[in-house]
Design a protein around this motif. Structure first.
Motif, PDB file in Angstrom:
ATOM      1  N   THR A 108      -8.156   7.740  -4.872  1.00 17.58           N
ATOM      2  CA  THR A 108      -7.342   6.537  -4.634  1.00 17.58           C
ATOM      3  C   THR A 108      -6.644   6.615  -3.285  1.00 17.58           C
ATOM      4  O   THR A 108      -6.543   5.609  -2.578  1.00 17.58           O
ATOM      5  CB  THR A 108      -6.321   6.350  -5.769  1.00 17.58           C
ATOM      6  OG1 THR A 108      -7.027   6.316  -7.017  1.00 17.58           O
ATOM      7  CG2 THR A 108      -5.550   5.062  -5.605  1.00 17.58           C
ATOM      8  N   GLU A 109      -6.167   7.794  -2.910  1.00 21.87           N
ATOM      9  CA  GLU A 109      -5.513   7.932  -1.602  1.00 21.87           C
ATOM     10  C   GLU A 109      -6.488   7.660  -0.464  1.00 21.87           C
ATOM     11  O   GLU A 109      -6.116   7.043   0.535  1.00 21.87           O
ATOM     12  CB  GLU A 109      -4.898   9.326  -1.459  1.00 21.87           C
ATOM     13  CG  GLU A 109      -3.596   9.469  -2.210  1.00 21.87           C
ATOM     14  CD  GLU A 109      -2.997  10.861  -2.086  1.00 21.87           C
ATOM     15  OE1 GLU A 109      -3.744  11.836  -1.813  1.00 21.87           O
ATOM     16  OE2 GLU A 109      -1.774  10.972  -2.266  1.00 21.87           O
ATOM     17  N   LEU A 133      -6.320  -4.094  -4.073  1.00 20.83           N
ATOM     18  CA  LEU A 133      -5.061  -3.487  -4.526  1.00 20.83           C
ATOM     19  C   LEU A 133      -4.725  -3.900  -5.958  1.00 20.83           C
ATOM     20  O   LEU A 133      -4.203  -3.095  -6.726  1.00 20.83           O
ATOM     21  CB  LEU A 133      -3.912  -3.887  -3.603  1.00 20.83           C
ATOM     22  CG  LEU A 133      -3.686  -3.011  -2.385  1.00 20.83           C
ATOM     23  CD1 LEU A 133      -2.621  -3.624  -1.486  1.00 20.83           C
ATOM     24  CD2 LEU A 133      -3.322  -1.611  -2.772  1.00 20.83           C
ATOM     25  N   ILE A 141       0.840  -1.206   0.000  1.00 20.95           N
ATOM     26  CA  ILE A 141       0.000   0.000   0.000  1.00 20.95           C
ATOM     27  C   ILE A 141       0.869   1.247   0.000  1.00 20.95           C
ATOM     28  O   ILE A 141       0.613   2.204  -0.743  1.00 20.95           O
ATOM     29  CB  ILE A 141      -0.963  -0.014   1.211  1.00 20.95           C
ATOM     30  CG1 ILE A 141      -2.008  -1.111   1.020  1.00 20.95           C
ATOM     31  CG2 ILE A 141      -1.633   1.341   1.389  1.00 20.95           C
ATOM     32  CD1 ILE A 141      -2.844  -1.391   2.257  1.00 20.95           C
ATOM     33  N   ARG A 192      -9.034   5.650  -0.635  1.00 21.35           N
ATOM     34  CA  ARG A 192      -9.234   4.198  -0.650  1.00 21.35           C
ATOM     35  C   ARG A 192      -8.031   3.480  -0.039  1.00 21.35           C
ATOM     36  O   ARG A 192      -8.186   2.516   0.716  1.00 21.35           O
ATOM     37  CB  ARG A 192      -9.474   3.702  -2.083  1.00 21.35           C
ATOM     38  CG  ARG A 192      -9.783   2.242  -2.163  1.00 21.35           C
ATOM     39  CD  ARG A 192     -11.092   1.920  -1.476  1.00 21.35           C
ATOM     40  NE  ARG A 192     -11.308   0.482  -1.446  1.00 21.35           N
ATOM     41  CZ  ARG A 192     -11.866  -0.157  -0.437  1.00 21.35           C
ATOM     42  NH1 ARG A 192     -12.328   0.499   0.591  1.00 21.35           N
ATOM     43  NH2 ARG A 192     -12.007  -1.461  -0.475  1.00 21.35           N
ATOM     44  N   LEU A 193      -6.829   3.958  -0.328  1.00 20.21           N
ATOM     45  CA  LEU A 193      -5.628   3.351   0.258  1.00 20.21           C
ATOM     46  C   LEU A 193      -5.623   3.516   1.776  1.00 20.21           C
ATOM     47  O   LEU A 193      -5.201   2.612   2.504  1.00 20.21           O
ATOM     48  CB  LEU A 193      -4.366   3.965  -0.345  1.00 20.21           C
ATOM     49  CG  LEU A 193      -4.068   3.597  -1.797  1.00 20.21           C
ATOM     50  CD1 LEU A 193      -2.835   4.343  -2.279  1.00 20.21           C
ATOM     51  CD2 LEU A 193      -3.894   2.109  -1.962  1.00 20.21           C
ATOM     52  N   GLU A 253      -3.995  -1.196  -8.757  1.00 19.23           N
ATOM     53  CA  GLU A 253      -2.715  -1.208  -9.477  1.00 19.23           C
ATOM     54  C   GLU A 253      -2.933  -1.312 -10.984  1.00 19.23           C
ATOM     55  O   GLU A 253      -2.242  -0.659 -11.771  1.00 19.23           O
ATOM     56  CB  GLU A 253      -1.830  -2.356  -8.981  1.00 19.23           C
ATOM     57  CG  GLU A 253      -1.271  -2.110  -7.602  1.00 19.23           C
ATOM     58  CD  GLU A 253      -0.625  -3.338  -6.987  1.00 19.23           C
ATOM     59  OE1 GLU A 253      -0.862  -4.465  -7.486  1.00 19.23           O
ATOM     60  OE2 GLU A 253       0.105  -3.166  -6.000  1.00 19.23           O
ATOM     61  N   ASP A 307       1.083   4.103  -2.876  1.00 21.64           N
ATOM     62  CA  ASP A 307       0.868   5.514  -2.570  1.00 21.64           C
ATOM     63  C   ASP A 307       2.005   6.375  -3.120  1.00 21.64           C
ATOM     64  O   ASP A 307       1.775   7.466  -3.657  1.00 21.64           O
ATOM     65  CB  ASP A 307       0.733   5.701  -1.058  1.00 21.64           C
ATOM     66  CG  ASP A 307       0.268   7.089  -0.686  1.00 21.64           C
ATOM     67  OD1 ASP A 307      -0.664   7.597  -1.336  1.00 21.64           O
ATOM     68  OD2 ASP A 307       0.839   7.668   0.259  1.00 21.64           O
TER      69      ASP A 307
END
Length: 143
Positions: free
Chosen positions: A97-98, A130, A76, A100-101, A134, A80
């Motif tokens: 996305t950040e 992930l 992760i 969600r991460l 990705e 990031d």
């Protein structure tokens, strides 16, 4: 009877060995101890390098990733960092996305205290999510 006398471990031999050990130990410990300490340090260093390479992180950052979810945590974090390459071209995607991460990282941390079956299921779910993120990033990078 003569054959049995030469073979085996007898109380007499045990006393002799203990006596030899009492004489040799004080002389050998100062010689053997530094070698043992250096060997232990080398083995520990090699193991740290092995763990770091498996996680894909530098050795000096290895302490940041511990527990059963260490590999996911490192993955992760690496993802990031890769998002920084897209930040200028697609700010909305990066912010979404950040977020969600952050959720995935929280799930990995929370799973550390779960029973093994639930932890494995949570790790599989995070890993699958992930994989999708990705793939999307690679598509945006044109790979």
């Amino acid at each position: 009877m003569a054959r049995a006398k030469g073979k085996g471990f007898t109380p007499s031999r045990a006393r002799n060995l203990v006596g030899v050990a009492k004489v040799l130990a004080p002389a050998l410990i100062p010689v053997v101890m530094p070698i043992a300490v250096r060997t232990a340090a080398l083995v520990s260093d090699r193991y740290d390098h092995y763990r770091a390479s498996r996680l894909g992180v530098p050795v000096d950052q290895l302490t940041r990733y511990s527990g059963r979810g260490a590999a996911l945590h490192a993955r992760i974090t690496g993802f990031d960092e890769a998002l920084e390459q897209v930040r200028g071209s697609d700010r909305g995607y990066v912010e979404t996305t950040e977020r969600r991460l952050g959720q995935l990282l929280a799930a990995v941390r929370a799973s550390e205290r779960m029973p093994p079956a639930r932890r494995r299921a949570a790790h599989r779910a995070v890993s699958a999510d992930l994989d999708g993120l990705e793939a999307e990033l690679l598509k945006r990078l044109g790979v």
